[in-house]
Design a protein around this motif. Structure first.
Motif, short mmCIF file in Angstrom:
data_model
loop_
_atom_site.label_atom_id
_atom_site.label_comp_id
_atom_site.label_asym_id
_atom_site.label_seq_id
_atom_site.Cartn_x
_atom_site.Cartn_y
_atom_site.Cartn_z
N GLU A 215 42.01 37.90 38.82
CA GLU A 215 43.44 37.72 38.53
C GLU A 215 43.68 36.26 38.13
OE1 GLU A 215 45.59 39.17 41.96
OE2 GLU A 215 44.57 41.11 41.91
N HIS B 142 49.83 37.22 42.27
CA HIS B 142 48.78 38.21 42.00
C HIS B 142 48.92 38.76 40.58
CE1 HIS B 142 46.96 39.17 46.02
NE2 HIS B 142 47.99 38.45 46.39
N GLU B 143 47.91 39.61 40.23
CA GLU B 143 47.98 40.40 39.01
C GLU B 143 47.51 41.82 39.34
OE1 GLU B 143 47.55 38.48 35.22
OE2 GLU B 143 45.77 37.52 36.05
N HIS C 247 42.32 37.04 44.68
CA HIS C 247 41.54 38.04 43.95
C HIS C 247 40.94 37.40 42.70
CE1 HIS C 247 44.04 41.35 46.04
NE2 HIS C 247 42.86 41.25 46.61
N ARG D 167 37.25 41.01 42.18
CA ARG D 167 38.34 40.91 43.15
C ARG D 167 37.88 40.31 44.48
NH1 ARG D 167 43.11 44.10 44.06
NH2 ARG D 167 43.40 44.61 46.25
ZN LIG Z 1 45.73 40.72 43.70
#
Ligand SMILES: [Zn+2]
Length: 256
Positions: free
Chosen positions: A74, A152-153, A71, A112
Motif C-alpha cells: 500500500e 491504508h489502501e 501493509h 502486505r
Molecule cells: Zn492496509
C-alpha cells in the motif's frame, strides 16, 4: 476516472523504493523540527516515530496520532506521509505523533505482511510479532490521543472509503473526509465493503471486542488510546498520485 484494471488477486500497481522514501521522510522531519524516536527494528530498518508539539503555549492542544505503511503493498500511505511532512501545514494547536512506516520490510517485498508472512494489522490483540510488540510498547508510553488516522489502501475497492470508530458519538470526521476526497478520487458507494455494511463510502464497524478475534492497529487504538478515529482506504487500482492526493486531502480535512 477509470480504474486501471491491474489488480487481480492482489496489488499489481506501482511500487516504491522504501529506503529512499524513508530517507526523504527523515530529512523532511528533521528540517521541520520533528523529534524522531526509533522504537524498534525490522530487518535492516529502524521503526520510526515522530513527534511535533503544539506551537501555542498555555492552551489545550489537540492530540493527533497518524500512522501509515503497516501493509507493504500500500505505497500511497508512506508517500502521503512524506508529502504531509514536506508541506508542513500543521495547525498550531495540534500536537502530533506520526509513525510514517510500520512495515518497511513489507515494501521491499511488495507484500502486505512482514517477512514471516504475518499481517501486522491483525496482531494487536495478543501480539506475536516483534514489530507490533515494539509499537505497542511505544504507544503505551504516549498520552491519550484525541483522534487517530491510519492510512491504508485497498486493492479491491472501486473508490476511496473509510472506517470510523466513534464509540462516544462525538462529532464525526467521516463526512468531512468524504466531502474533501470526492473531488479528487471516486468514492466507493457499494452497500457492502469488506463484508461490512457501508454508506456513502463510510463504514461504522461494530466495536464489540468479542466479535474481533484479531485486532487491527485501529482497534487497539480505540480500545486503549483514543475515542475517535478513522482508517482511510485509498483505492489502489487507481493511479498512485490520485491515491496519495486522496490520503493527503483526507488528513488535511481532519486537521482543519
Ligand atoms: Zn492496509
Amino acid at each position: 476516472m477509470e480504474q486501471l484494471g491491474k489488480n487481480h488477486d492482489g496489488y499489481h500497481g506501482e511500487t516504491i523504493d522504501i529506503r529512499a522514501v524513508l530517507r526523504d521522510i527523515e530529512s523532511a522531519a528533521q528540517q521541520h523540527g520533528w523529534t524522531p524516536e526509533i522504537f524498534g527494528r525490522q530487518g535492516e530498518f529502524n521503526l520510526l516515530a515522530l513527534h511535533r508539539p503544539s506551537t501555542i503555549n498555555h492552551q489545550p492542544s489537540t492530540r493527533i496520532y497518524l500512522s501509515a505503511g503497516i501493509h507493504g503493498d500500500e505505497p500511497a500511505g508512506p508517500l502521503a506521509a512524506l508529502r504531509l511532512l514536506r508541506e508542513n501545514r500543521w495547525p498550531a494547536n495540534a500536537e502530533i505523533w506520526f509513525c510514517p512506516c510500520l512495515n518497511p520490510v513489507g515494501f521491499t517485498l511488495n507484500h502486505r505482511e512482514n517477512s514471516d508472512g504475518i499481517d501486522l494489522n491483525r496482531d494487536y490483540r495478543q501480539p506475536q510479532t516483534a514489530e507490533v510488540r515494539a509499537h505497542i510498547a511505544w504507544l503505551e508510553r504516549q498520552p491519550q490521543f484525541d483522534l487517530y488516522l491510519c492510512l491504508h489502501e485497498d486493492w479491491e475497492s472501486h473508490g476511496f472509503y473509510l472506517y470510523e470508530q466513534n464509540p462516544d458519538s462525538q462529532p464525526p470526521l467521516a463526512e468531512t473526509i468524504i466531502e474533501a476526497v470526492k473531488n479528487i478520487c471516486p468514492i466507493d458507494l457499494s452497500e457492502t465493503i469488506e463484508d461490512r455494511p457501508a454508506r456513502g463510502g463510510i463504514i461504522r464497524p461494530n466495536l464489540d471486542p468479542n466479535t474481533r478475534p484479531k485486532w487491527a492497529e485501529a482497534f487497539y487504538l480505540i480500545m486503549n488510546k483514543a475515542r475517535l478515529g478513522c482508517t482511510l482506504e485509498a483505492p489502489s487500482d487507481f493511479p498512485l498520485p490520485v491515491r496519495v492526493n486522496a490520503l493527503v486531502a483526507a488528513v488535511t480535512a481532519v486537521l482543519k
